[in-house]
Design a protein around this motif. Sequence first.
Motif, PDB file in Angstrom:
ATOM      1  N   GLU A   1       0.857  -1.194   0.000  1.00  0.00           N
ATOM      2  CA  GLU A   1       0.000   0.000   0.000  1.00  0.00           C
ATOM      3  C   GLU A   1       0.889   1.238   0.000  1.00  0.00           C
ATOM      4  O   GLU A   1       2.084   1.170   0.283  1.00  0.00           O
ATOM      5  CB  GLU A   1      -0.924  -0.001   1.236  1.00  0.00           C
ATOM      6  CG  GLU A   1      -0.238   0.293   2.554  1.00  0.00           C
ATOM      7  CD  GLU A   1       0.547  -0.883   3.105  1.00  0.00           C
ATOM      8  OE1 GLU A   1       0.464  -1.993   2.546  1.00  0.00           O
ATOM      9  OE2 GLU A   1       1.270  -0.695   4.086  1.00  0.00           O
ATOM     10  N   GLY A   2       0.322   2.332  -0.318  1.00  0.00           N
ATOM     11  CA  GLY A   2       1.076   3.591  -0.318  1.00  0.00           C
ATOM     12  C   GLY A   2       1.616   3.912  -1.701  1.00  0.00           C
ATOM     13  O   GLY A   2       1.572   3.088  -2.621  1.00  0.00           O
ATOM     14  N   LYS A   3       2.125   5.139  -1.826  1.00  0.00           N
ATOM     15  CA  LYS A   3       2.625   5.605  -3.116  1.00  0.00           C
ATOM     16  C   LYS A   3       4.067   5.117  -3.311  1.00  0.00           C
ATOM     17  O   LYS A   3       5.008   5.744  -2.836  1.00  0.00           O
ATOM     18  CB  LYS A   3       2.601   7.139  -3.131  1.00  0.00           C
ATOM     19  CG  LYS A   3       1.373   7.750  -3.731  1.00  0.00           C
ATOM     20  CD  LYS A   3       1.561   9.248  -3.889  1.00  0.00           C
ATOM     21  CE  LYS A   3       0.504   9.814  -4.801  1.00  0.00           C
ATOM     22  NZ  LYS A   3       0.652  11.220  -5.066  1.00  0.00           N
ATOM     23  N   ARG A   4       4.242   3.999  -3.965  1.00  0.00           N
ATOM     24  CA  ARG A   4       5.589   3.502  -4.247  1.00  0.00           C
ATOM     25  C   ARG A   4       5.701   3.289  -5.739  1.00  0.00           C
ATOM     26  O   ARG A   4       4.753   2.862  -6.394  1.00  0.00           O
ATOM     27  CB  ARG A   4       5.824   2.180  -3.529  1.00  0.00           C
ATOM     28  CG  ARG A   4       5.942   2.278  -2.019  1.00  0.00           C
ATOM     29  CD  ARG A   4       6.108   0.890  -1.446  1.00  0.00           C
ATOM     30  NE  ARG A   4       7.231   0.219  -2.089  1.00  0.00           N
ATOM     31  CZ  ARG A   4       8.454   0.200  -1.599  1.00  0.00           C
ATOM     32  NH1 ARG A   4       8.731   0.796  -0.452  1.00  0.00           N
ATOM     33  NH2 ARG A   4       9.421  -0.430  -2.232  1.00  0.00           N
ATOM     34  N   SER A   5       6.886   3.542  -6.258  1.00  0.00           N
ATOM     35  CA  SER A   5       7.057   3.375  -7.703  1.00  0.00           C
ATOM     36  C   SER A   5       7.340   1.921  -8.058  1.00  0.00           C
ATOM     37  O   SER A   5       7.137   1.496  -9.188  1.00  0.00           O
ATOM     38  CB  SER A   5       8.196   4.277  -8.201  1.00  0.00           C
ATOM     39  OG  SER A   5       9.402   3.925  -7.564  1.00  0.00           O
ATOM     40  N   VAL A   6       7.866   1.151  -7.089  1.00  0.00           N
ATOM     41  CA  VAL A   6       8.132  -0.282  -7.337  1.00  0.00           C
ATOM     42  C   VAL A   6       7.564  -1.083  -6.181  1.00  0.00           C
ATOM     43  O   VAL A   6       7.414  -0.575  -5.075  1.00  0.00           O
ATOM     44  CB  VAL A   6       9.655  -0.562  -7.467  1.00  0.00           C
ATOM     45  CG1 VAL A   6      10.209   0.031  -8.734  1.00  0.00           C
ATOM     46  CG2 VAL A   6      10.414  -0.079  -6.256  1.00  0.00           C
ATOM     47  N   PRO A   7       7.261  -2.383  -6.414  1.00  0.00           N
ATOM     48  CA  PRO A   7       6.803  -3.230  -5.313  1.00  0.00           C
ATOM     49  C   PRO A   7       7.860  -3.284  -4.214  1.00  0.00           C
ATOM     50  O   PRO A   7       9.057  -3.163  -4.472  1.00  0.00           O
ATOM     51  CB  PRO A   7       6.629  -4.595  -5.982  1.00  0.00           C
ATOM     52  CG  PRO A   7       6.457  -4.313  -7.433  1.00  0.00           C
ATOM     53  CD  PRO A   7       7.269  -3.105  -7.709  1.00  0.00           C
TER      54      PRO A   7
ATOM     55  N   GLU B   1      12.109   5.288  -0.652  1.00  0.00           N
ATOM     56  CA  GLU B   1      10.657   5.201  -0.927  1.00  0.00           C
ATOM     57  C   GLU B   1       9.906   4.882   0.357  1.00  0.00           C
ATOM     58  O   GLU B   1       8.830   5.433   0.625  1.00  0.00           O
ATOM     59  CB  GLU B   1      10.386   4.109  -1.957  1.00  0.00           C
ATOM     60  CG  GLU B   1      10.945   4.394  -3.324  1.00  0.00           C
ATOM     61  CD  GLU B   1       9.907   4.239  -4.428  1.00  0.00           C
ATOM     62  OE1 GLU B   1       8.710   4.045  -4.104  1.00  0.00           O
ATOM     63  OE2 GLU B   1      10.278   4.335  -5.597  1.00  0.00           O
TER      64      GLU B   1
ATOM     65  N   LEU C   1       7.184   7.508   2.746  1.00  0.00           N
ATOM     66  CA  LEU C   1       5.761   7.282   3.062  1.00  0.00           C
ATOM     67  C   LEU C   1       5.375   8.052   4.321  1.00  0.00           C
ATOM     68  O   LEU C   1       4.237   8.488   4.472  1.00  0.00           O
ATOM     69  CB  LEU C   1       5.488   5.784   3.255  1.00  0.00           C
ATOM     70  CG  LEU C   1       5.607   4.901   1.995  1.00  0.00           C
ATOM     71  CD1 LEU C   1       5.427   3.437   2.364  1.00  0.00           C
ATOM     72  CD2 LEU C   1       4.589   5.310   0.946  1.00  0.00           C
TER      73      LEU C   1
END
Lengths: 114, 238
Positions: free
Chosen positions: A71-77, B36, B40
């Motif tokens: 979940e959340g805004k991530r560009s990659v898993p 990243e 968050l």
Amino acid sequence: MSSLNQQLKKGVLEILVLRIIKHQAVYGYELIKKLDANSDGLFKLKEGSLYPIMYRLEDKGFIESYRQEAEGKRSVPRKYYKITEEGLTALDEMVDAWHGFTKVVSSIIDKEEL
Amino acid sequence: MMNRDYKRYANKVVSQIQANSRTKKRIREDIMEMLEERALDSRDASPEELMGSYEEVVEDFKENLNDYTLTSNGYVSSMSLWGLPLLYITTSQQITAKGIIAIGPRAVGIISIGGLSVGVISFGGLSLGVISLGGLALGLWAAIGGLALAYDVAIGGFAMASSLALGGFAKATDIAIGGGASAKLMGYTQNAITPNSLDEGNAFSYHLPVYMADFKAKLQFLFPELGPIKTWLLGLAK
């Protein structure tokens, strides 16, 4: 004294990382937070301290990594680490060695006469 | 924009770390991963705000990666002198061994041994040093090798130096001894070639071993102050 603490910490980190990962796969930042929380702040790892340990464990085949959507805004898993069968065996051996080691060291330290 | 900043930060860290390409790739990916993750909780924070200055991150990795490279790529001694490890051995093609004693495919040190080697005393396939031994040896003072080039003394299949050259073909300013020789004073077994810079009358050639006594006499006359090392080497050549 702080240099001694550093050396002692380095020696046990592989055991602690495997122990945390044993029952549940974790991602890097989560591992840092768990180590911090479970050690009352004694193990406040930075990335440069954590990841070489992970590389060593991965190269030995004790852990493996995989990617999973999070979940959340991530560009990659997100990258997770889980323990392997070899890792479980290694952890048992390390824990036995640790108990044996601390028992002997403590007995020497606590002796009245040497 | 954030992703570009993260990449720039990660690349900056990785560029300062000496490791093989696989390890650098892992570090780059993990730094991006961590940025990243931390972002968050802290939107719009810069990489430095999320992870600290890149110098701190580099130092942290360097300190802990030495333990890692110990098991995966070779050995780095914990003892050091003048900021260099006493002993640095690597099997990696991507890492240059740098130490007082350095051994590896690429090695730089006081004593260096490697495929490509640079040192005060250097042994290697391609070797550069004050004293250099190798297939191709370049020496500031002396070189010994298949192809040996040095300022003072060269010994080799093809040897070229200012003062003394010994070899299959030897070329020097002062003294050359070999199958073929070219110098002011030449001892040869096959060919003597007078250097272009000298007139025939100012160059002296002696077919060895036939005219060994004459060669020795001329050597003593032209170069009475050779020094013990060159005198010893000439003794061996005879």
